[in-house]
Design a protein around this motif. Sequence first.
Motif, mmCIF file in Angstrom:
data_model
loop_
_atom_site.group_PDB
_atom_site.id
_atom_site.type_symbol
_atom_site.label_atom_id
_atom_site.label_comp_id
_atom_site.label_asym_id
_atom_site.label_seq_id
_atom_site.Cartn_x
_atom_site.Cartn_y
_atom_site.Cartn_z
ATOM 1 N N GLU A 56 1.074 -1.033 0.300
ATOM 2 C CA GLU A 56 -0.185 -0.126 0.089
ATOM 3 C C GLU A 56 0.975 0.762 -0.269
ATOM 4 O O GLU A 56 0.589 2.272 -0.282
ATOM 5 N N LEU A 57 1.582 1.566 0.417
ATOM 6 C CA LEU A 57 3.040 2.177 0.324
ATOM 7 C C LEU A 57 3.409 2.722 -0.683
ATOM 8 O O LEU A 57 3.078 4.051 -1.095
ATOM 9 N N LYS A 58 3.798 1.675 -1.521
ATOM 10 C CA LYS A 58 4.735 2.004 -2.807
ATOM 11 C C LYS A 58 2.820 2.253 -3.913
ATOM 12 O O LYS A 58 3.351 3.229 -4.833
ATOM 13 N N LEU A 59 2.118 1.908 -3.532
ATOM 14 C CA LEU A 59 0.354 2.299 -4.289
ATOM 15 C C LEU A 59 0.131 3.550 -4.446
ATOM 16 O O LEU A 59 -0.261 4.515 -4.695
ATOM 17 N N LYS A 60 0.424 4.074 -2.240
ATOM 18 C CA LYS A 60 0.500 5.599 -2.358
ATOM 19 C C LYS A 60 0.997 6.353 -3.189
ATOM 20 O O LYS A 60 1.284 7.411 -3.452
ATOM 21 N N ASN A 61 2.642 5.823 -2.834
ATOM 22 C CA ASN A 61 4.232 6.862 -4.124
ATOM 23 C C ASN A 61 3.231 7.220 -5.403
ATOM 24 O O ASN A 61 3.637 7.514 -5.980
ATOM 25 N N LEU A 63 0.497 6.359 -6.947
ATOM 26 C CA LEU A 63 -0.252 7.566 -7.095
ATOM 27 C C LEU A 63 -0.057 8.828 -7.230
ATOM 28 O O LEU A 63 -0.290 9.522 -7.960
ATOM 29 N N ASP A 64 0.678 9.224 -5.904
ATOM 30 C CA ASP A 64 1.565 10.879 -5.476
ATOM 31 C C ASP A 64 2.341 11.387 -7.016
ATOM 32 O O ASP A 64 1.705 12.461 -7.107
ATOM 33 N N GLN A 67 -0.357 11.546 -9.902
ATOM 34 C CA GLN A 67 -1.496 12.674 -9.458
ATOM 35 C C GLN A 67 -0.499 13.839 -10.596
ATOM 36 O O GLN A 67 -0.886 15.508 -10.698
ATOM 37 N N TYR A 82 -11.418 7.128 -7.604
ATOM 38 C CA TYR A 82 -10.885 6.207 -7.330
ATOM 39 C C TYR A 82 -11.201 4.767 -6.982
ATOM 40 O O TYR A 82 -12.575 4.784 -6.158
ATOM 41 N N ILE A 85 -8.676 -0.462 -2.791
ATOM 42 C CA ILE A 85 -7.878 -1.082 -2.705
ATOM 43 C C ILE A 85 -8.370 -2.343 -3.084
ATOM 44 O O ILE A 85 -8.523 -3.450 -1.625
ATOM 45 N N GLN A 95 -4.924 -1.334 -7.926
ATOM 46 C CA GLN A 95 -6.278 -0.540 -7.691
ATOM 47 C C GLN A 95 -7.037 0.184 -8.962
ATOM 48 O O GLN A 95 -5.182 0.546 -9.720
#
Length: 164
Positions: A56-61, A63-64, A67, A82, A85, A95
């Motif tokens: 999830e951390l890599k997924l958030k990165n 997504l950042d 964006q 969105y 997940i 996602q």
Amino acid sequence: MAKDCSLDVVSDVDMQEVDNFIQQTVKEISQRFDFRGSRSTVTLEKDTIKILADDELKLKNVLDILQAKAIKRGVSIKTFDYGKIEGAAHGCVRQAVTIKKGISKEKAKDVIAAIKNSKLKVQTQIMEDQIRVSGKNKDDLQNVISLLKQQDFGLDLQFINFRS
């Protein structure tokens, strides 16, 4: 006889720009140190961006990065819807991000209600996934544009076909 002025309110996305920022995202992921050896991928399938990441951390990165690249290319992130997940094979997560095009009937009703509450002398009409605004005075149409830009409907609105 006074002639009518009109404009169309739409919510559209340039898919070529979407393809461009996805390619930029993939390139940055392949070059970044924190993604070395990662299985993170970003793909575009029709109107859906599919993201696969190790956790999830890599997924958030990812997504950042996505964006930031979208904003640089002039694509509003308000058009992103969105998905949740989900778990994937080998402990990865995925996602789906759907790109919203057009104005839904519910949102169109909200936009029309805001225009009517402004007491401007214009007529509105829902035409499939866009709204036609017409009136006798083009200043009223410009006031409608500024009114809609000030409010947040959760959509990226564009104003096209301004005819006087």
